[in-house]
Design an enzyme around this catalytic site. Structure first.
Site, PDB file in Angstrom:
ATOM      1  N   ILE A 109       3.888  17.052  36.831  1.00 19.23           N
ATOM      2  CA  ILE A 109       4.597  17.263  38.091  1.00 19.23           C
ATOM      3  C   ILE A 109       4.796  15.939  38.825  1.00 19.23           C
ATOM      4  CG2 ILE A 109       2.446  17.824  39.307  1.00 19.23           C
ATOM      5  CD1 ILE A 109       4.176  19.890  40.960  1.00 19.23           C
ATOM      6  N   CYS A 110       5.895  15.871  39.553  1.00 19.72           N
ATOM      7  CA  CYS A 110       6.209  14.759  40.443  1.00 19.72           C
ATOM      8  C   CYS A 110       6.371  13.449  39.662  1.00 19.72           C
ATOM      9  CB  CYS A 110       5.148  14.671  41.542  1.00 19.72           C
ATOM     10  SG  CYS A 110       5.674  13.798  43.030  1.00 19.72           S
ATOM     11  N   HIS A 111       5.475  12.483  39.853  1.00 19.60           N
ATOM     12  CA  HIS A 111       5.534  11.217  39.121  1.00 19.60           C
ATOM     13  C   HIS A 111       4.779  11.279  37.790  1.00 19.60           C
ATOM     14  CE1 HIS A 111       6.753   9.831  43.117  1.00 19.60           C
ATOM     15  NE2 HIS A 111       7.272   8.773  42.513  1.00 19.60           N
TER      16      HIS A 111
END
Length: 181
Positions: A109-111
């Site tokens: 998730i995300c980075h």
């Protein structure tokens, strides 16, 4: 009785977006699996609420001592610093290679997908992430889209990705499915 599934959570020593660690962790536990925290060294790692230091978490094992054979899947939480540190850790990159080679599902998730880019495993995969990673993902051969969650079963392993903490409900739902929980 079947043995409980174990899900690896791959993190650096600091900079982890705390909610992207703790929320999937709680869902994995609630589903009856055993989450395990894997980091560069034993001790504690530090969560962050964006840029503000938050809680500490005890590490279960190191990347160097972890084996893909011991886990049924992996979660890679985000956090800019966490993800940047992870992609520079050769043992973390090697563990991702081993998980992919073994066909284990990974949820990032995300980075978090930065580690997947560094491991060179996104070619031919459909994924999403925090928007600032889209060029890196495309340059690594991935198909990036701005969506709440993407699930991709191509290339012999399942990848679940989401953009940010707002997407956690969809991320957790699809990650648990991928892990068979």
């Amino acid at each position: 009785m079947a043995e409980q599934k174990k899900i690896a959570f791959l993190v650096a020593e600091e900079g982890i977006e705390q909610i992207e660690l703790t929320d999937p962790w709680a869902h994995v536990e609630k589903a009856g699996a055993v989450p395990r925290l894997i980091a560069p060294k034993l001790g504690e790692v530090r969560g962050f609420n964006h840029l503000t230091p938050a809680d500490s978490f005890s590490v279960d094992t190191t990347f160097a001592d972890a084996s893909a054979d011991d886990y049924d899947g992996a979660v890679i939480p985000g956090g800019v610093a966490n993800s940047d540190f992870l992609r520079m850790d050769d043992d973390a990159v090697e563990l991702v290679h081993a998980l992919v080679a073994a066909g284990k599902p990974i949820a990032a998730i995300c980075h978090g997908p930065w580690l997947l880019v560094e491991a060179n495993v996104v070619r031919g995969k459909m994924l999403t992430s925090f928007p600032s990673l889209q060029t890196d993902i495309r340059n690594a051969g991935g198909d990036w889209a701005d969506e709440e969650v993407r699930v991709c079963d191509m290339n012999g392993w399942t990848l679940v990705t989401s953009r940010n903490p707002d997407d956690l409900p969809a991320f957790n739902r699809e990650a648990l499915k991928a892990f068979g929980l």
